[in-house]
Scaffold this motif. Structure first.
Motif, PDB file in Angstrom:
ATOM      1  N   LEU A   1      38.882  69.646  35.545  1.00 35.38           N
ATOM      2  CA  LEU A   1      38.679  70.952  34.929  1.00 35.38           C
ATOM      3  C   LEU A   1      37.248  71.012  34.406  1.00 35.38           C
ATOM      4  N   ILE A   2      36.667  72.192  34.439  1.00 34.29           N
ATOM      5  CA  ILE A   2      35.314  72.345  33.903  1.00 34.29           C
ATOM      6  C   ILE A   2      35.292  73.608  33.048  1.00 34.29           C
ATOM      7  N   THR A   3      34.699  73.498  31.864  1.00 33.53           N
ATOM      8  CA  THR A   3      34.567  74.683  31.009  1.00 33.53           C
ATOM      9  C   THR A   3      33.122  75.163  31.081  1.00 33.53           C
ATOM     10  N   THR A   4      32.962  76.488  31.184  1.00 31.65           N
ATOM     11  CA  THR A   4      31.624  77.090  31.270  1.00 31.65           C
ATOM     12  C   THR A   4      31.561  78.309  30.357  1.00 31.65           C
ATOM     13  N   ALA A   5      30.359  78.685  29.978  1.00 33.85           N
ATOM     14  CA  ALA A   5      30.137  79.913  29.171  1.00 33.85           C
ATOM     15  C   ALA A   5      28.625  80.149  29.161  1.00 33.85           C
ATOM     16  N   LYS A   6      28.070  80.415  27.994  1.00 31.85           N
ATOM     17  CA  LYS A   6      26.621  80.502  27.756  1.00 31.85           C
ATOM     18  C   LYS A   6      25.817  81.094  28.925  1.00 31.85           C
ATOM     19  N   GLY A   7      25.102  80.234  29.682  1.00 32.97           N
ATOM     20  CA  GLY A   7      24.175  80.703  30.707  1.00 32.97           C
ATOM     21  C   GLY A   7      24.816  81.527  31.806  1.00 32.97           C
ATOM     22  N   MET A   8      26.125  81.406  31.948  1.00 32.83           N
ATOM     23  CA  MET A   8      26.832  82.064  33.049  1.00 32.83           C
ATOM     24  C   MET A   8      26.602  83.572  33.095  1.00 32.83           C
ATOM     25  N   ALA A   9      26.555  84.235  31.933  1.00 32.17           N
ATOM     26  CA  ALA A   9      26.554  85.711  31.947  1.00 32.17           C
ATOM     27  C   ALA A   9      25.287  86.309  31.350  1.00 32.17           C
ATOM     28  N   GLY A  10      24.209  85.525  31.296  1.00 32.18           N
ATOM     29  CA  GLY A  10      22.897  86.075  30.932  1.00 32.18           C
ATOM     30  C   GLY A  10      22.849  86.760  29.575  1.00 32.18           C
ATOM     31  N   GLY A  11      23.759  86.430  28.680  1.00 30.63           N
ATOM     32  CA  GLY A  11      23.693  86.993  27.324  1.00 30.63           C
ATOM     33  C   GLY A  11      24.947  87.748  26.906  1.00 30.63           C
ATOM     34  N   LEU A  12      25.830  88.035  27.843  1.00 25.74           N
ATOM     35  CA  LEU A  12      27.086  88.685  27.446  1.00 25.74           C
ATOM     36  C   LEU A  12      28.174  87.623  27.267  1.00 25.74           C
ATOM     37  N   PRO A  13      29.148  87.909  26.402  1.00 23.42           N
ATOM     38  CA  PRO A  13      30.150  86.869  26.118  1.00 23.42           C
ATOM     39  C   PRO A  13      31.169  86.712  27.248  1.00 23.42           C
ATOM     40  N   LEU A  14      31.090  85.572  27.906  1.00 25.32           N
ATOM     41  CA  LEU A  14      32.024  85.258  28.984  1.00 25.32           C
ATOM     42  C   LEU A  14      32.148  83.739  29.073  1.00 25.32           C
ATOM     43  N   ALA A  15      33.355  83.257  29.271  1.00 30.34           N
ATOM     44  CA  ALA A  15      33.592  81.823  29.399  1.00 30.34           C
ATOM     45  C   ALA A  15      34.674  81.623  30.442  1.00 30.34           C
ATOM     46  N   ALA A  16      34.786  80.400  30.933  1.00 36.53           N
ATOM     47  CA  ALA A  16      35.774  80.144  31.986  1.00 36.53           C
ATOM     48  C   ALA A  16      36.298  78.723  31.924  1.00 36.53           C
ATOM     49  N   VAL A  17      37.521  78.573  32.403  1.00 36.01           N
ATOM     50  CA  VAL A  17      38.035  77.257  32.790  1.00 36.01           C
ATOM     51  C   VAL A  17      38.233  77.337  34.294  1.00 36.01           C
ATOM     52  N   THR A  18      37.644  76.369  34.996  1.00 32.97           N
ATOM     53  CA  THR A  18      37.784  76.306  36.453  1.00 32.97           C
ATOM     54  C   THR A  18      38.321  74.916  36.786  1.00 32.97           C
ATOM     55  N   GLY A  19      39.222  74.850  37.742  1.00 37.60           N
ATOM     56  CA  GLY A  19      39.728  73.515  38.069  1.00 37.60           C
ATOM     57  C   GLY A  19      40.612  73.491  39.281  1.00 37.60           C
ATOM     58  N   ARG A  20      41.136  72.294  39.519  1.00 41.92           N
ATOM     59  CA  ARG A  20      42.026  72.060  40.663  1.00 41.92           C
ATOM     60  C   ARG A  20      43.131  73.101  40.682  1.00 41.92           C
ATOM     61  N   ALA A  21      43.388  73.641  41.860  1.00 42.04           N
ATOM     62  CA  ALA A  21      44.382  74.711  41.979  1.00 42.04           C
ATOM     63  C   ALA A  21      45.746  74.255  41.460  1.00 42.04           C
ATOM     64  N   ASP A  22      46.157  73.012  41.780  1.00 43.49           N
ATOM     65  CA  ASP A  22      47.489  72.557  41.348  1.00 43.49           C
ATOM     66  C   ASP A  22      47.578  72.468  39.824  1.00 43.49           C
ATOM     67  N   VAL A  23      46.468  72.079  39.197  1.00 43.56           N
ATOM     68  CA  VAL A  23      46.456  71.971  37.735  1.00 43.56           C
ATOM     69  C   VAL A  23      46.485  73.370  37.111  1.00 43.56           C
ATOM     70  N   MET A  24      45.579  74.224  37.566  1.00 36.56           N
ATOM     71  CA  MET A  24      45.454  75.568  36.987  1.00 36.56           C
ATOM     72  C   MET A  24      46.715  76.406  37.216  1.00 36.56           C
ATOM     73  N   ASP A  25      47.369  76.191  38.374  1.00 35.61           N
ATOM     74  CA  ASP A  25      48.566  76.979  38.700  1.00 35.61           C
ATOM     75  C   ASP A  25      49.841  76.408  38.089  1.00 35.61           C
ATOM     76  N   SER A  26      49.713  75.307  37.353  1.00 36.28           N
ATOM     77  CA  SER A  26      50.912  74.726  36.734  1.00 36.28           C
ATOM     78  C   SER A  26      51.375  75.525  35.517  1.00 36.28           C
ATOM     79  N   VAL A  27      50.510  76.416  35.033  1.00 40.90           N
ATOM     80  CA  VAL A  27      50.843  77.194  33.824  1.00 40.90           C
ATOM     81  C   VAL A  27      51.698  78.406  34.211  1.00 40.90           C
TER      82      VAL A  27
END
Ligand SMILES: Cc1ncc(COP(=O)(O)O)c(C=O)c1O
Length: 450
Positions: free
Chosen positions: A287-313
């Motif tokens: 899994l990787i968490t991202t935010a900050k630089g991703m949206a050039g100054g607007l508030p946005l964050a993400a969790v990205t990861g293995r499909a099997d892990v992310m789809d377990s929820v």
């Protein structure tokens, strides 16, 4: 509106009279708990320049803490946001979805480390992304414990405070904290016991062994849902672990069915001279968490990861009213396009070369600089007592930072001991600005330590 020239220009003392008046208004209505590093109130900005209410043009070596990597008010971000805000401001993706959210998730799947099938979920802040990464890891593994490292910073919400290491100012008085968070020693080369006589490989091996022993003795591998790590630590002091350590941690996690969460909220999106700092060692986090630089100054964050892990929820388990707001997603699409078309990975590497050359010159003059470290445009110097004495020197660090501010250079400090002077310029800042900022840092050292 007139274009903002990419140059520093001082018309008043910093902060000027209008900023001071605003700061008095702030004190009357904004909580004292919301601190301000440099009380120059900013009215407009472009690229690497911030224009304050007194008309001063400040040079930005902080990017709003690693956010405006594509420059402030970057043209593609502005155009994309303008279009989006005219078309649609909000629906809540969980109620009625829209394309921009999906398009951001597609970009994340393509750009984050690993070519495996991935899924993402979008949020508003880094801390929220970290919280959700832990929720996902617990669901997938059926385990509870999370291991974070010394000097880690993961945010200020209750769970992320528990994961953040430094007490003051982030945790002091705010407990009790969330349970099932454990801390392991960080591979901090400068301060590793006996470091002066050890190779980087030895430090990596010793730090890894110490981590393994901690997990085994204090957590138990089979209780451990996730290990969370910043591939280069941010607020903790821009600590770069020795080559090989991150890979060993990643392999260990795989061996024990523990998920590796790379917190790339500060290091991600070209900042370190790769799209993600994990890329440097070819590590593919679960899994990787991202935010900050991703949206050039607007508030946005993400969790990205293995499909099997992310789809377990379970459906409805992840979300929030504003997470992946269409305007923030449009900003991210504009920012990512800028990173690609302006080769900001390459530019971050050029910035590293320029800074390291100048900082080495500085170090040859001042032995309080114990280390120059970092990668790409995420660079820092650690200040100590000097002459081989590693006692942290937060006093000189604060004085040098304050002098830079007085000259219209927006700089930041960090570190568990408050003795790290860090540089996070926008990746689009031209060389002449970077060199002028480094001249001011030179002068600051001369003034404080000369
Ligand atoms: C590595 C890391 N994780 C998490 C966070 C928290 O992000 P936010 O302030 O958006 O909640 C930060 C912020 O500095 C960070 O650097």
């Amino acid at each position: 509106m007139t274009a903002i020239s990419q140059e520093r220009k001082l018309l008043t003392a910093i902060p000027g009279p209008k900023s001071q008046a605003l700061h008095a208004r702030k004190a009357a209505v904004v909580s004292a708990g919301v601190g301000v590093g440099l009380p120059a109130y900013i009215e407009r900005a472009a690229g690497g320049i911030l224009v304050d209410v007194d008309g001063n043009q400040l040079m930005d070596f902080g990017s709003g803490i690693a956010v405006t990597s594509v420059g402030n008010a970057a043209p593609r971000v502005v155009d994309s946001v303008k279009q989006q805000v005219e078309d649609l401001t909000h629906t809540c993706f969980m109620v009625t979805p829209y394309e921009a959210y999906v398009a951001v998730a597609e970009q994340l799947a393509e750009l984050t480390p690993g070519s495996h099938e991935k899924r993402s979920a979008l949020f508003n802040s880094g801390a929220e992304a970290v919280e959700n990464a832990v929720k996902i890891a617990r669901t997938f593994t059926g385990r509870q414990a999370v291991v974070a490292f010394d000097h880690a910073y993961h945010g200020r919400t209750n769970l992320t405070m528990a994961m953040t290491a430094k007490t003051m100012p982030y945790k002091h008085g705010f407990g009790p904290f969330a349970s099932e968070v454990y801390r392991a020693p960080m591979a901090y080369p400068l301060r590793w016991p006996g470091a002066a006589d050890k190779s980087s490989e030895t430090i990596a091996a010793e730090a890894f062994e110490s981590f393994v022993n901690h997990v085994h003795a204090q957590v138990g591998e089979t209780n451990c849902a996730a290990v969370i790590v910043e591939p280069i630590q941010g607020e903790g002091g821009f600590i770069v672990p020795p080559e090989g350590w991150l890979r060993m941690v990643a392999d260990y996690c795989t061996e024990h069915g523990i998920l590796l969460i790379a917190d790339e909220i500060q290091t991600g999106f070209c900042r370190t001279g790769d799209w993600f700092a994990s890329d440097h060692e070819g590590v593919v986090p679960d899994l990787i968490t991202t935010a900050k630089g991703m949206a050039g100054g607007l508030p946005l964050a993400a969790v990205t990861g293995r499909a099997d892990v992310m789809d377990s929820v379970h459906a409805g388990g992840l979300g929030g009213t504003y997470g992946g707001n269409p305007v923030a997603c449009a900003a991210a699409l504009g920012a990512i396009e800028t990173m690609r078309s302006e080769n900001l990975v390459g530019r971050a590497r050029e910035i590293e070369a320029l800074f390291k050359h100048r900082l080495e010159q500085l170090r040859s003059k001042y032995d309080v600089i114990a280390e120059i470290r970092g990668r790409g445009a995420m660079l820092a110097i650690e200040l100590t007592a000097g002459a081989g004495d590693l006692t942290p020197n937060p006093t000189a660090t604060a004085a040098i930072n304050a002098y830079c501010h007085s000259q219209g250079l927006v700089t930041l400090t960090c570190g568990t001991f408050g003795n790290v002077f860090r540089f996070l310029p926008p990746l689009v800042a031209p060389d002449h600005l970077l060199n002028e900022g480094l001249d001011i840092i030179d002068a600051a050292f001369e003034r404080v330590l000369g």
